[in-house]
Every structure is written in structure tokens, then in C-alpha cells.
Design a protein around this motif. Sequence first.
Motif, PDB file in Angstrom:
ATOM      1  N   ASN A 125     -10.344 -12.367  -9.215  1.00  0.00           N
ATOM      2  CA  ASN A 125      -9.166 -12.489  -8.360  1.00  0.00           C
ATOM      3  C   ASN A 125      -8.675 -13.915  -8.181  1.00  0.00           C
ATOM      4  O   ASN A 125      -7.627 -14.123  -7.576  1.00  0.00           O
ATOM      5  CB  ASN A 125      -9.443 -11.886  -6.977  1.00  0.00           C
ATOM      6  N   ALA A 151      -1.731  -3.450  -3.060  1.00  0.00           N
ATOM      7  CA  ALA A 151      -1.348  -4.488  -4.018  1.00  0.00           C
ATOM      8  C   ALA A 151       0.162  -4.614  -4.122  1.00  0.00           C
ATOM      9  O   ALA A 151       0.661  -5.467  -4.842  1.00  0.00           O
ATOM     10  CB  ALA A 151      -1.939  -4.171  -5.387  1.00  0.00           C
ATOM     11  N   SER A 206      -2.667  -4.376 -10.924  1.00  0.00           N
ATOM     12  CA  SER A 206      -3.655  -3.916  -9.963  1.00  0.00           C
ATOM     13  C   SER A 206      -4.725  -3.079 -10.630  1.00  0.00           C
ATOM     14  O   SER A 206      -4.547  -2.565 -11.719  1.00  0.00           O
ATOM     15  CB  SER A 206      -2.957  -3.123  -8.860  1.00  0.00           C
ATOM     16  N   MET A 207      -5.857  -2.947  -9.918  1.00  0.00           N
ATOM     17  CA  MET A 207      -6.960  -2.167 -10.459  1.00  0.00           C
ATOM     18  C   MET A 207      -6.514  -0.718 -10.618  1.00  0.00           C
ATOM     19  O   MET A 207      -5.688  -0.216  -9.871  1.00  0.00           O
ATOM     20  CB  MET A 207      -8.166  -2.253  -9.529  1.00  0.00           C
ATOM     21  N   THR A 245      -5.953   0.905  -3.054  1.00  0.00           N
ATOM     22  CA  THR A 245      -5.918  -0.383  -3.746  1.00  0.00           C
ATOM     23  C   THR A 245      -4.532  -0.636  -4.312  1.00  0.00           C
ATOM     24  O   THR A 245      -3.991  -1.714  -4.194  1.00  0.00           O
ATOM     25  CB  THR A 245      -6.949  -0.396  -4.900  1.00  0.00           C
ATOM     26  N   VAL A 291     -14.787  -7.917 -10.288  1.00  0.00           N
ATOM     27  CA  VAL A 291     -13.332  -8.046 -10.307  1.00  0.00           C
ATOM     28  C   VAL A 291     -12.969  -9.511 -10.139  1.00  0.00           C
ATOM     29  O   VAL A 291     -13.441 -10.183  -9.226  1.00  0.00           O
ATOM     30  CB  VAL A 291     -12.678  -7.206  -9.189  1.00  0.00           C
ATOM     31  N   LYS A 331      -5.475 -11.911 -11.470  1.00  0.00           N
ATOM     32  CA  LYS A 331      -5.517 -11.069 -10.276  1.00  0.00           C
ATOM     33  C   LYS A 331      -5.995  -9.673 -10.638  1.00  0.00           C
ATOM     34  O   LYS A 331      -5.449  -9.034 -11.538  1.00  0.00           O
ATOM     35  CB  LYS A 331      -4.128 -10.970  -9.635  1.00  0.00           C
ATOM     36  N   ASN A 332      -7.000  -9.188  -9.929  1.00  0.00           N
ATOM     37  CA  ASN A 332      -7.510  -7.822 -10.080  1.00  0.00           C
ATOM     38  C   ASN A 332      -7.879  -7.480 -11.519  1.00  0.00           C
ATOM     39  O   ASN A 332      -7.535  -6.409 -12.019  1.00  0.00           O
ATOM     40  CB  ASN A 332      -6.482  -6.807  -9.548  1.00  0.00           C
TER      41      ASN A 332
END
Length: 194
Positions: A68, A37, A43-44, A33, A66, A56-57
Motif C-alpha cells: 500500500n 476504496a 483495489s483488491m 474493501t 498487500v 496501492k492495494n
Amino acid sequence: MAHDHGHSMDHATPDTGMDLMMAATDDPHQHHTTASAGHDHGSMGMMHMTFYFGYKNVELLFSGVVINTPGEMAGAFVAVFLIAIFYEFLKIAREGMLRKSQVSIRYNSMPVPGPNGTTLMETHKTVGQQMLSLPHMAQTLLHILQVVTSYFLMLIFMTYNAYLCIAVAAGAGTGYFFFSWKKAVVVDITEHCH
């Protein structure tokens, strides 16, 4: 040739802190992930420690939820706003139920000094209910619901996503505005002597 040169440059660059942190985890999903990204700090798997505006994320309480897109963030905002209103309603509703389910009331009076050397009688009301009663069981279940809701709101706020934090604060304020004014009037009229 230029593509090969760019590819070799990617391997020559030192790992960023994010790459080192993801390499230390054993979860290949998180590494994938983050890599896909493009090293985005939103990011996650990466927890924000400062407030930010973004959509986002954004993980919301559960790993499968999640955000997005702007539409998903708008939906989450409304949902969190309503949860915060519900929390304020639940607090006031529990207090109202407790007042209605009172089974024993005891009054105690005691003298207190008044103005100009006079003596006033101050009356205190003590309220109780039985432990093994339906109202107390209902209060217990509602208390559990209130605690869980409060922790959900706290965890949502701890995402540091400014949109979600605003939703929590706005919902709490709106709920207090609509539900707590009766409580304030009751306290001012009947419980002014503590």
C-alpha cells in the motif's frame, strides 16, 4: 438539503461494472474493501489485465500480503529481485550437483565424415545415477523447490504490476549473468558435439 440531494443522487446512479461484479460475490469483505476504496480499479479483488505502475492495494501471492505504500513496494521489489536471482542460482547449482554426483559414465564412439573425405571419431558421454541414492533424493527436493519458485515468479509477473515485473526480469538477468557464464564455458568446451 444539499446533502440529502447528493445522497439521493448516489442511489439514482446506475451500478458500475465493478459494483455489479462485487454484488455477485458472497464475500462481504471484498464488497466492503471495494466500497471503501472509492471504486478504485486498483483495489483488491480486481485483477489487472494490462501492465500498470502502482503501489496501492497490490496483493503479493498471499491474501495477507498487500502493498500500500512506496516503501512496501520498494521492499517487495528487492525481495522479488532476490527470489529471481535465487531461482537462477538454483538451476545452475542443480546442474553442478548432477555433474558431481554422477555414478556411471559410458562413452560411445562412432565415425563421422570429416573435411576432405576424412573420417573423424565422435565420442558421446552418457551419464547416469541410481534412483535410490542420496544425491538423487537431494536433486528431487531441489527440483521441487525450483518448480515452486518458478511458479511464484510467474504468479508475481501475472499481477501485471510493472514494478514487480521489472524486479522479476532484472533478477533473472542478474542471476544469469553471475551464475550461468561458467555453464556456457563448460558447454562450449566439452559438449560441442551433439
